[in-house]
Design an enzyme around this catalytic site. Structure first.
Site, mmCIF file in Angstrom:
data_model
loop_
_atom_site.group_PDB
_atom_site.id
_atom_site.type_symbol
_atom_site.label_atom_id
_atom_site.label_comp_id
_atom_site.label_asym_id
_atom_site.label_seq_id
_atom_site.Cartn_x
_atom_site.Cartn_y
_atom_site.Cartn_z
ATOM 1 N N ASP A 268 0.790 -1.240 0.000
ATOM 2 C CA ASP A 268 0.000 0.000 0.000
ATOM 3 C C ASP A 268 0.819 1.287 0.000
ATOM 4 O O ASP A 268 0.269 2.386 -0.093
ATOM 5 C CB ASP A 268 -0.957 0.000 1.208
ATOM 6 C CG ASP A 268 -0.235 -0.265 2.535
ATOM 7 O OD1 ASP A 268 0.930 0.154 2.684
ATOM 8 O OD2 ASP A 268 -0.842 -0.887 3.427
ATOM 9 N N HIS B 90 6.480 -7.676 -1.523
ATOM 10 C CA HIS B 90 5.355 -8.161 -2.330
ATOM 11 C C HIS B 90 4.886 -7.145 -3.364
ATOM 12 O O HIS B 90 3.748 -7.199 -3.815
ATOM 13 C CB HIS B 90 4.197 -8.581 -1.405
ATOM 14 C CG HIS B 90 4.537 -9.777 -0.557
ATOM 15 N ND1 HIS B 90 3.813 -10.142 0.549
ATOM 16 C CD2 HIS B 90 5.543 -10.685 -0.660
ATOM 17 C CE1 HIS B 90 4.356 -11.231 1.100
ATOM 18 N NE2 HIS B 90 5.404 -11.567 0.385
ATOM 19 N N ALA C 86 -0.903 -1.948 16.869
ATOM 20 C CA ALA C 86 0.386 -1.344 16.499
ATOM 21 C C ALA C 86 0.345 0.175 16.625
ATOM 22 O O ALA C 86 1.351 0.796 16.973
ATOM 23 C CB ALA C 86 0.740 -1.743 15.067
HETATM 24 P P1 NAD Z 1 -2.071 -11.373 7.909
HETATM 25 O O1 NAD Z 1 -3.446 -10.941 7.555
HETATM 26 O O2 NAD Z 1 -1.693 -12.782 7.714
HETATM 27 O O3 NAD Z 1 -1.779 -11.055 9.440
HETATM 28 C C1 NAD Z 1 -2.037 -9.815 9.995
HETATM 29 C C2 NAD Z 1 -1.603 -9.871 11.454
HETATM 30 O O4 NAD Z 1 -1.738 -8.559 11.959
HETATM 31 C C3 NAD Z 1 -2.479 -10.792 12.320
HETATM 32 O O5 NAD Z 1 -1.635 -11.638 13.074
HETATM 33 C C4 NAD Z 1 -3.250 -9.826 13.220
HETATM 34 O O6 NAD Z 1 -3.392 -10.307 14.533
HETATM 35 C C5 NAD Z 1 -2.352 -8.620 13.218
HETATM 36 N N1 NAD Z 1 -3.080 -7.354 13.359
HETATM 37 C C6 NAD Z 1 -4.301 -7.005 12.875
HETATM 38 N N2 NAD Z 1 -4.589 -5.755 13.209
HETATM 39 C C7 NAD Z 1 -3.537 -5.291 13.922
HETATM 40 C C8 NAD Z 1 -3.252 -4.057 14.568
HETATM 41 N N3 NAD Z 1 -4.111 -3.044 14.527
HETATM 42 N N4 NAD Z 1 -2.065 -3.935 15.220
HETATM 43 C C9 NAD Z 1 -1.189 -4.959 15.281
HETATM 44 N N5 NAD Z 1 -1.420 -6.143 14.690
HETATM 45 C C10 NAD Z 1 -2.568 -6.306 14.027
HETATM 46 O O7 NAD Z 1 -1.115 -10.385 7.140
HETATM 47 P P2 NAD Z 1 0.395 -10.567 6.679
HETATM 48 O O8 NAD Z 1 1.135 -11.319 7.703
HETATM 49 O O9 NAD Z 1 0.842 -9.233 6.265
HETATM 50 O O10 NAD Z 1 0.313 -11.526 5.386
HETATM 51 C C11 NAD Z 1 -0.711 -11.427 4.468
HETATM 52 C C12 NAD Z 1 -0.338 -11.096 3.032
HETATM 53 O O11 NAD Z 1 -1.347 -10.207 2.584
HETATM 54 C C13 NAD Z 1 0.939 -10.375 2.804
HETATM 55 O O12 NAD Z 1 1.570 -11.067 1.805
HETATM 56 C C14 NAD Z 1 0.557 -8.982 2.264
HETATM 57 O O13 NAD Z 1 1.289 -8.716 1.102
HETATM 58 C C15 NAD Z 1 -0.872 -9.083 1.886
HETATM 59 N N6 NAD Z 1 -1.742 -7.925 2.288
HETATM 60 C C16 NAD Z 1 -1.291 -6.632 2.222
HETATM 61 C C17 NAD Z 1 -2.119 -5.588 2.633
HETATM 62 C C18 NAD Z 1 -1.595 -4.164 2.573
HETATM 63 O O14 NAD Z 1 -0.749 -3.848 1.751
HETATM 64 N N7 NAD Z 1 -2.062 -3.286 3.456
HETATM 65 C C19 NAD Z 1 -3.390 -5.844 3.107
HETATM 66 C C20 NAD Z 1 -3.831 -7.192 3.146
HETATM 67 C C21 NAD Z 1 -2.988 -8.212 2.746
#
Ligand code: NAD
Ligand code: ZN
Length: 280
Positions: free
Chosen positions: A116, A131, A243
């Site tokens: 993002d 990614h 976070a």
């Molecule tokens: P994930 O969805 O597997 O895990 C997210 C983790 O963040 C969870 O363990 C959850 O408990 C924690 N979490 C949720 N809200 C939180 C907060 N407010 N503060 C702290 N922790 C919090 O995501 P991942 O590990 O990044 O892997 C998923 C894949 O999805 C990645 O490859 C990524 O590229 C992609 N993705 C990216 C975006 C983005 O760019 N914003 C969004 C969705 C998915």
């Protein structure tokens, strides 16, 4: 509140240890979608809304992109709509602030799984995107770059003048990571004395392996996540919570400790940073 007092103590101890460790290497932050959750971008493993209708491990795959590009694009447009106008939150800003706070001492490298661009928007200067970036597009046939297709695009998938399907420059499940990003990330971890792991479930490889590599090389590993992950019992510090609250709180302790240092100590930091090439 006793709990808050304990948290505050642990954050301070963690910040103190971070500063001591940084005499021997750089700070790497490995981030995931949890960091952007509070900017309104849903994580892949959150329940509700988008994920009641789509399973990213089914639609965000290399195979689906080849065989069912229209379906992949319908999903992707919905995700883009949700992420539209997202701004960095306090967690992104805290990491950027940490980089400037530590400037005289060490380097901060952000390795993110997010696509993002919010770390850069918050001011982090060294960001490795494992990614890709959802703001970039290219043709799957001729490779030409394209601007972001409009959200209102009726006919999906968008196509290039050559007839090829246009795709986002992001890594789908089943695809290789960009080679440069991966080798830069591995090199940063090799130099790390501290790793912060923030907002990632560590279920996506090979990104997750970086956290374990940091542990193996003896770095101080500190995790901030809403819920425990497989890393939690191995990390030196695990802080459970949002976070946007915990990262600024940790950075605040770093700021306090730095301001308590004597001018003599600060000059020494500067010299160490220059000698180790840690500064700019
Ligand atoms: P994930 O969805 O597997 O895990 C997210 C983790 O963040 C969870 O363990 C959850 O408990 C924690 N979490 C949720 N809200 C939180 C907060 N407010 N503060 C702290 N922790 C919090 O995501 P991942 O590990 O990044 O892997 C998923 C894949 O999805 C990645 O490859 C990524 O590229 C992609 N993705 C990216 C975006 C983005 O760019 N914003 C969004 C969705 C998915
Ligand atoms: Zn083309």
């Amino acid at each position: 509140m006793a709990g808050e007092g304990q948290l505050s103590d642990r954050l301070r101890r963690c910040a103190d240890e971070i500063l001591r460790r940084l005499e021997r290497g750089i700070l790497v932050a490995l981030t995931g979608s949890g960091v952007s959750a509070e900017s309104g971008i849903p994580t892949f493993r959150d329940r509700g809304g988008l994920w009641d209708r789509w399973d990213p491990e089914q639609v965000a795959t290399a195979e689906a992109l080849q065989k069912r590009p229209r379906m992949v694009w319908r999903f992707f447009q919905e995700l883009r709509e949700l992420a539209q106008g997202a701004r960095p939150n306090a967690a992104h800003y805290a990491l950027a602030e940490l980089e400037s706070l530590l400037r005289a001492i060490s380097r901060v490298v952000v390795i993110t799984q997010n696509v993002d661009g919010l770390h850069q928007a918050a001011g982090s200067r060294t960001v490795i995107e494992l990614h890709g970036n959802a703001g970039r597009y290219y043709c799957m046939v001729c490779g030409r770059e394209h601007p972001a297709p409009p959200l209102t695009l009726g006919e999906l998938p968008p196509r290039c003048a050559c007839g090829g399907v246009i795709r986002p420059d992001v890594v789908f499940f089943g695809e290789m990571l960009p080679e440069d990003a991966w080798s830069e990330a591995a090199a940063a971890v090799e130099r790390s004395a501290v790793m912060l792991v923030v907002g990632t479930s560590l279920q996506v490889e090979p990104a997750a392996s970086l956290a374990y590599q940091a542990l193996q090389r003896g770095a101080l590993v500190c995790q901030i996540n809403l819920e425990p992950t497989p890393l939690s019992h191995l990390a030196h510090y695990t802080f459970l919570g949002p976070a946007s609250r915990l990262l600024p709180a940790l950075v605040q302790r770093v700021r306090e400790l730095l301001s308590e240092r004597t001018p003599w100590r600060r000059a020494e930091d500067q010299a160490t940073a220059q000698a180790s090439g840690g500064g700019d």
